[in-house]
Scaffold this active site. Structure first.
Site, mmCIF file in Angstrom:
data_model
loop_
_atom_site.group_PDB
_atom_site.id
_atom_site.type_symbol
_atom_site.label_atom_id
_atom_site.label_comp_id
_atom_site.label_asym_id
_atom_site.label_seq_id
_atom_site.Cartn_x
_atom_site.Cartn_y
_atom_site.Cartn_z
ATOM 1 N N CYS A 2 -10.848 0.056 -7.868
ATOM 2 C CA CYS A 2 -12.335 -0.098 -7.913
ATOM 3 C C CYS A 2 -12.614 -1.386 -8.314
ATOM 4 O O CYS A 2 -11.875 -2.241 -8.811
ATOM 5 C CB CYS A 2 -12.811 0.981 -9.076
ATOM 6 S SG CYS A 2 -12.424 2.685 -8.911
ATOM 7 N N ARG A 27 -9.409 -5.133 -2.393
ATOM 8 C CA ARG A 27 -8.689 -4.193 -3.467
ATOM 9 C C ARG A 27 -8.686 -2.657 -3.091
ATOM 10 O O ARG A 27 -7.751 -2.002 -3.541
ATOM 11 C CB ARG A 27 -9.786 -4.325 -4.612
ATOM 12 C CG ARG A 27 -9.812 -5.603 -5.423
ATOM 13 C CD ARG A 27 -10.842 -5.547 -6.602
ATOM 14 N NE ARG A 27 -10.684 -4.865 -7.769
ATOM 15 C CZ ARG A 27 -10.249 -5.588 -8.857
ATOM 16 N NH1 ARG A 27 -10.065 -6.796 -9.048
ATOM 17 N NH2 ARG A 27 -10.249 -4.600 -9.936
ATOM 18 N N TRP A 71 -12.433 3.427 -5.612
ATOM 19 C CA TRP A 71 -11.280 4.057 -4.990
ATOM 20 C C TRP A 71 -11.016 5.467 -5.653
ATOM 21 O O TRP A 71 -10.700 5.472 -6.767
ATOM 22 C CB TRP A 71 -9.997 3.148 -5.298
ATOM 23 C CG TRP A 71 -8.996 3.270 -4.504
ATOM 24 C CD1 TRP A 71 -8.783 2.901 -3.111
ATOM 25 C CD2 TRP A 71 -7.560 3.654 -5.102
ATOM 26 N NE1 TRP A 71 -7.351 3.120 -2.916
ATOM 27 C CE2 TRP A 71 -6.545 3.304 -3.930
ATOM 28 C CE3 TRP A 71 -6.934 4.095 -6.114
ATOM 29 C CZ2 TRP A 71 -5.251 3.725 -3.920
ATOM 30 C CZ3 TRP A 71 -5.811 4.592 -6.106
ATOM 31 C CH2 TRP A 71 -4.940 4.263 -5.239
ATOM 32 N N ASN A 97 -14.882 0.621 -13.993
ATOM 33 C CA ASN A 97 -13.451 0.740 -13.497
ATOM 34 C C ASN A 97 -12.771 1.182 -14.633
ATOM 35 O O ASN A 97 -13.091 0.726 -15.943
ATOM 36 C CB ASN A 97 -13.143 -0.767 -13.324
ATOM 37 C CG ASN A 97 -13.525 -1.410 -12.065
ATOM 38 O OD1 ASN A 97 -14.214 -0.697 -11.162
ATOM 39 N ND2 ASN A 97 -13.018 -2.640 -11.923
ATOM 40 N N GLY A 98 -11.568 1.899 -14.321
ATOM 41 C CA GLY A 98 -10.921 2.516 -15.391
ATOM 42 C C GLY A 98 -10.885 3.824 -15.647
ATOM 43 O O GLY A 98 -11.280 4.579 -14.539
ATOM 44 N N GLU A 452 12.348 -5.416 0.083
ATOM 45 C CA GLU A 452 11.010 -5.871 0.309
ATOM 46 C C GLU A 452 10.549 -5.811 1.607
ATOM 47 O O GLU A 452 9.418 -5.560 1.923
ATOM 48 C CB GLU A 452 11.147 -7.281 -0.213
ATOM 49 C CG GLU A 452 9.783 -8.255 -0.033
ATOM 50 C CD GLU A 452 8.380 -7.517 -0.601
ATOM 51 O OE1 GLU A 452 8.613 -6.573 -1.258
ATOM 52 O OE2 GLU A 452 7.369 -8.029 -0.362
ATOM 53 N N LYS A 456 7.344 -3.992 3.181
ATOM 54 C CA LYS A 456 6.310 -4.395 3.981
ATOM 55 C C LYS A 456 6.104 -3.824 5.309
ATOM 56 O O LYS A 456 4.910 -3.578 5.880
ATOM 57 C CB LYS A 456 6.710 -6.133 4.493
ATOM 58 C CG LYS A 456 6.514 -7.069 3.348
ATOM 59 C CD LYS A 456 5.406 -7.622 3.144
ATOM 60 C CE LYS A 456 4.497 -6.638 1.832
ATOM 61 N NZ LYS A 456 5.090 -7.207 0.577
ATOM 62 N N GLU A 459 4.248 -0.313 4.409
ATOM 63 C CA GLU A 459 2.918 -0.473 4.121
ATOM 64 C C GLU A 459 2.094 -0.733 4.945
ATOM 65 O O GLU A 459 0.714 -0.478 5.043
ATOM 66 C CB GLU A 459 2.907 -0.969 2.818
ATOM 67 C CG GLU A 459 2.906 -2.634 2.745
ATOM 68 C CD GLU A 459 2.675 -3.468 1.550
ATOM 69 O OE1 GLU A 459 3.162 -4.492 1.237
ATOM 70 O OE2 GLU A 459 1.741 -3.036 0.646
ATOM 71 N N HIS A 475 27.166 6.528 2.640
ATOM 72 C CA HIS A 475 27.293 7.497 1.734
ATOM 73 C C HIS A 475 26.171 8.180 1.758
ATOM 74 O O HIS A 475 25.573 8.980 0.771
ATOM 75 C CB HIS A 475 27.251 6.851 0.569
ATOM 76 C CG HIS A 475 28.394 5.865 0.225
ATOM 77 N ND1 HIS A 475 29.789 6.378 -0.085
ATOM 78 C CD2 HIS A 475 28.605 4.699 0.010
ATOM 79 C CE1 HIS A 475 30.458 5.495 -0.263
ATOM 80 N NE2 HIS A 475 29.732 4.272 -0.207
ATOM 81 N N LYS A 574 -5.198 -3.135 -3.714
ATOM 82 C CA LYS A 574 -4.304 -4.450 -4.069
ATOM 83 C C LYS A 574 -3.918 -4.325 -5.505
ATOM 84 O O LYS A 574 -2.909 -4.935 -5.747
ATOM 85 C CB LYS A 574 -5.188 -5.478 -3.714
ATOM 86 C CG LYS A 574 -4.564 -7.010 -3.933
ATOM 87 C CD LYS A 574 -3.853 -7.162 -2.952
ATOM 88 C CE LYS A 574 -3.245 -8.611 -3.124
ATOM 89 N NZ LYS A 574 -1.752 -9.099 -2.386
HETATM 90 C C1 AGP Z 1 3.237 -5.091 -1.891
HETATM 91 O O1 AGP Z 1 2.933 -5.620 -0.875
HETATM 92 C C2 AGP Z 1 2.222 -4.423 -2.789
HETATM 93 N N1 AGP Z 1 0.935 -5.619 -2.736
HETATM 94 C C3 AGP Z 1 2.492 -3.945 -4.305
HETATM 95 O O2 AGP Z 1 3.795 -3.253 -4.054
HETATM 96 C C4 AGP Z 1 2.351 -4.845 -5.470
HETATM 97 O O3 AGP Z 1 3.427 -5.758 -5.256
HETATM 98 C C5 AGP Z 1 2.552 -4.036 -6.719
HETATM 99 O O4 AGP Z 1 1.444 -3.326 -6.846
HETATM 100 C C6 AGP Z 1 2.464 -5.065 -7.998
HETATM 101 O O5 AGP Z 1 1.224 -5.923 -8.069
HETATM 102 P P1 AGP Z 1 1.302 -7.147 -8.810
HETATM 103 O O6 AGP Z 1 2.149 -8.103 -8.226
HETATM 104 O O7 AGP Z 1 -0.209 -7.561 -8.784
HETATM 105 O O8 AGP Z 1 1.669 -6.488 -10.134
#
Ligand code: AGP
Length: 579
Positions: A2, A27, A71, A97-98, A452, A456, A459, A475, A574
């Site tokens: 949010c 976000r 969200w 938010n929260g 990583e 990528k 996602e 394995h 985000k």
């Molecule tokens: C990856 O592309 C994501 N955006 C996600 O994994 C992100 O790295 C994770 O949520 C941690 O976020 P931060 O670095 O803001 O703590």
């Protein structure tokens, strides 16, 4: 996650609020809403995306207002559940938010006292509690309400007939922008960049009473002063600047953000803290967690220090014995699990360091010291430039512990990043875009680089991908290898080169197509794989960066081929501010 915005001043609030909400789109959200106070309290809420002409369509009046992108957590993404939430008489509006953890209990009590609830949200209890405590003073009613709330919140409250916003924060970020006879509020800096560079970060427990000409901040009932700080980001940094997607722009900004982070260096106090550490524990989530694993692989063979990399989400419940320095790594500085882990480290009296991209973020308030990355605003949900900027910060720590042995390597690494940006990876992307599943493999630091790469890929392209240590495929995952399951293998010179080549041959024998990233001129490798992506033959630290950038490009072009919503992948936010 949010996002909230607020405006109070002399201008028409609605366009400012919608522009602010658009700045928070990155976000992630599924519905949105705005409330303004003019001659009456007016509320406008919708599901889906905010359109370009939303301010005209909404047609709200007033120069005081609050807005929200939601969200969904408690309750489906519907208009009723969108914020602002209002009281029984629709005189008070709240954005939040929260999470209000005790909302069920509060809701039951309020209903027993006759309050009529419309939504399924936890936020609505706040509006009804304020209504119940209102005796002519909105600030007093909000203060009385906060005493009942358990959980996290950043809230903005407006009321009909009052040119006033009351804001409060507890464990959810809230920043105020200071203009001339006007104030702004937002859950992060992005909506403020268009209007002011002067900001005030509220602390947990702060309550702000805001009118066009006056801002009073209270803590535990006492008026307090909070410093005005200057934002170090520019509004141009938050624009797409001719690129098709923010992600693409941010991939291309990496030479600069890496270089700037190296150039900023590490201050003397932090250097001492790093040099004094006998043991280092890192906590992080997602992409940031991958950088901590890379750090562990790189530093342990080089320096006499033992390093643990822990996931923030596990750490709180399964805390290892803690000694020595704890480093929390987070682009946003707001990830709840990482902050919780950092707070646990503080409770164990460990010295703590935050590595983050966002000045003034919550993590910087919790940690003893901060090492600020210089990536600039990252808007694409997929972390790209923040990942390499984190590596810049972490590689500087390695360099420090190694008495500057990598000064030269690090000061030129941005050039090598620049060299791979224009690589054409479309053949590899075509292969991936036709697959339902893919594996990414590497050894040593290239194992977390593979993780990583897989993150990528999944996602933003929604192709299921897993990062594996190359030796582990046999394995179990070998059972999944088919001609339709591409394997992306990182195979660069070094002690694991020949075993990686054997692994690749084993994979080929199972008929899976292999996309290999190796160094320029490696004919042996090029001949046995289906697609060969050559990178410059450089220092190991630089190879970690260049291979990572190639994997970002691969994910990006795969997602483009599949026409995905690259900057706003489904179901993702985000900044993850819930557990
Ligand atoms: C990856 O592309 C994501 N955006 C996600 O994994 C992100 O790295 C994770 O949520 C941690 O976020 P931060 O670095 O803001 O703590």
């Amino acid at each position: 996650m949010c996002g909230i915005v607020g405006y109070i001043g002399r201008r028409d609030a609605t366009p400012i609020l919608f522009k602010g909400l658009r700045r928070l789109e990155y976000r992630g959200y599924d519905s949105f809403g705005v409330a303004t106070v003019g001659s009456a309290l007016e509320v406008y809420k919708k599901t889906g995306r905010i359109s370009d002409n939303e301010a005209e369509v909404a047609c709200l009046r007033g120069s005081t207002g609050i807005g929200h992108t939601r969200w969904a957590s408690y309750g489906e993404p519907t208009v009723i559940n969108a914020h602002p939430q209002t009281d029984c008489d629709e005189r008070i509006a709240v954005v939040h938010n929260g999470v209000i953890e005790n909302y069920n209990e509060l809701k039951r009590q309020l209903q027993e006292r006759g309050h009529i609830f419309r939504s399924e949200t936890d936020t609505e209890v706040i509006a009804h509690l304020i209504e119940e405590h209102y005796e002519g003073d909105l600030l007093a009613a909000v203060n009385a309400t906060l005493a009942y709330l358990q959980g996290s919140y950043a809230i903005l409250v407006v009321m009909e007939d009052a040119q006033r916003i009351v804001a409060a924060r507890n464990a959810s970020p809230l920043v105020l922008g200071v203009g001339d006879s006007e104030f702004f509020a937002a859950s992060d800096l992005m909506p403020l960049l268009d209007y002011t560079e002067r900001v005030i970060y509220l602390e947990d427990g702060d309550v702000a009473d805001i009118t066009p000409n006056r801002l009073d901040i209270y803590h535990d009932g006492q008026r307090v002063e909070r410093p005005i700080e200057l934002i170090n980001w520019r509004v141009e940094d938050a624009r797409k600047g001719g690129f098709a997607h923010y992600m693409q722009k941010e991939i291309f900004e990496q030479p600069q953000s890496f270089y700037e982070t190296i150039r900023a260096g590490i201050d003397e106090h932090t250097r001492r803290m790093i040099m004094d550490a006998n043991e280092i524990t890192l906590v992080a989530c997602g992409t940031s967690y991958h950088t901590t694993l890379i750090f562990k692989y790189l530093i342990e063979p080089l320096c006499n220090v033992s390093v643990r990399a822990e996931m923030g989400s596990e750490f709180k419940y399964f805390t290892p014995p803690l000694n020595g320095l704890v480093i929390a790594v987070s682009q946003s500085g707001e990830t709840t699990d990482t902050i919780a882990a950092l707070s646990m480290a503080k409770a164990h009296n460990c010295p703590t360091l935050a590595i983050t991209n966002v000045q003034g973020s919550t993590i910087t308030r919790v940690a003893d010291r901060t090492l600020l990355m210089r990536a600039g605003p990252e808007i694409g949900v997929a972390a790209t430039k923040s990942y390499t900027a984190q590596l810049a910060a972490l590689m500087q720590i390695i360099n420090l512990r190694c008495d500057g042995a990598f000064d030269d390597v690090l000061s030129h690494a941005h050039l090598a990043i620049g060299d791979v940006l224009l690589y054409d990876v479309r053949d590899a992307a075509t292969l991936c875009s036709k697959a339902n599943h893919a594996f990414f493999v590497g050894r040593g630091p290239f194992y977390p680089v593979s993780m990583e790469g897989a993150l990528k890929m999944k996602e933003i392209s929604y192709v299921h991908a897993e990062g594996y240590a190359a030796g582990e495929l046999k394995h179990g995952p070998f059972a999944l290898l088919t001609p339709e399951t591409p394997v992306v293998a990182i195979c660069t010179p070094g002690p694991t080169y020949s075993v990686m080549v054997s692994n690749i041959k084993e994979i080929k024998a199972r008929k899976a197509p292999v996309i290999a990233i190796g160094v320029d001129g490696d004919k042996e490798l090029a001949e046995i794989v289906d697609v060969f992506i050559p990178i410059p033959n450089t220092h190991l630290l630089v190879q970690v960066l260049t291979t990572s950038v190639v994997l970002q490009l691969l994910a990006y072009h795969t997602a483009c081929a599949l026409q995905r919503d690259i900057d706003r992948p489904r179901n993702l936010a985000k900044s993850v501010t819930v557990e």
